[in-house]
Scaffold this motif. Structure first.
Motif, short mmCIF file in Angstrom:
data_model
loop_
_atom_site.label_atom_id
_atom_site.label_comp_id
_atom_site.label_asym_id
_atom_site.label_seq_id
_atom_site.Cartn_x
_atom_site.Cartn_y
_atom_site.Cartn_z
N VAL A 204 -6.14 2.09 6.49
CA VAL A 204 -4.78 1.59 6.25
C VAL A 204 -3.78 2.75 6.16
O VAL A 204 -2.68 2.58 5.65
N ALA B 182 0.29 2.64 6.42
CA ALA B 182 0.77 1.26 6.34
C ALA B 182 1.56 1.04 5.05
O ALA B 182 1.19 1.53 3.99
N SER C 28 0.82 -1.21 0.00
CA SER C 28 0.00 0.00 0.00
C SER C 28 0.86 1.26 0.00
O SER C 28 0.34 2.37 -0.11
N VAL D 223 -0.39 -4.47 3.54
CA VAL D 223 -1.61 -5.06 4.07
C VAL D 223 -1.48 -6.57 3.89
O VAL D 223 -1.24 -7.03 2.78
N LEU E 237 -1.75 -5.00 9.32
CA LEU E 237 -0.91 -3.99 8.67
C LEU E 237 0.51 -4.12 9.20
O LEU E 237 0.73 -4.18 10.41
N ARG F 94 -7.73 3.91 2.78
CA ARG F 94 -8.71 2.89 3.14
C ARG F 94 -8.59 1.69 2.20
O ARG F 94 -8.26 1.85 1.03
N LEU F 95 -8.87 0.50 2.73
CA LEU F 95 -9.00 -0.70 1.92
C LEU F 95 -10.48 -1.07 1.93
O LEU F 95 -11.08 -1.24 3.00
#
Length: 87
Positions: free
Chosen positions: A59, A62, A7, A65, A36, A13-14
């Protein structure tokens, strides 16, 4: 199964949905953990055949992921991530 997604510390965001594909056995069940940067799971769910779990995870900051799945039944099989994306 283990999957790591880069990422790049650039995503916020995921998003997506977890499920078990229709061609798996109806008794299929999987533990899914999402973490993460090798930290503790930020999402830990048991997924059963016919269920869908939406994901919307923070996320921010990070680098990676990590998604780990373990079959809870004797038949291994797979999970699916529908419309996975960073938002």
């Amino acid at each position: 199964m283990k999957l790591e997604i880069n990422s790049g510390r650039a995503q916020k965001r995921l998003l997506g949905a977890l499920g078990i594909p229709d061609d798996e056995k109806s008794s299929s069940s999987h533990q899914v953990d999402i973490s993460l940067d090798n930290g503790p799971a930020i999402l830990s769910v048991v997924l059963n055949f016919g269920e869908q779990k939406d994901i919307d995870l923070d996320v921010s900051g990070a680098l990676r992921v990590k998604i780990v799945t373990v079959s809870k039944t004797t038949n291994s099989g797979s999970i699916a991530i529908g419309n996975p994306r960073f938002g």
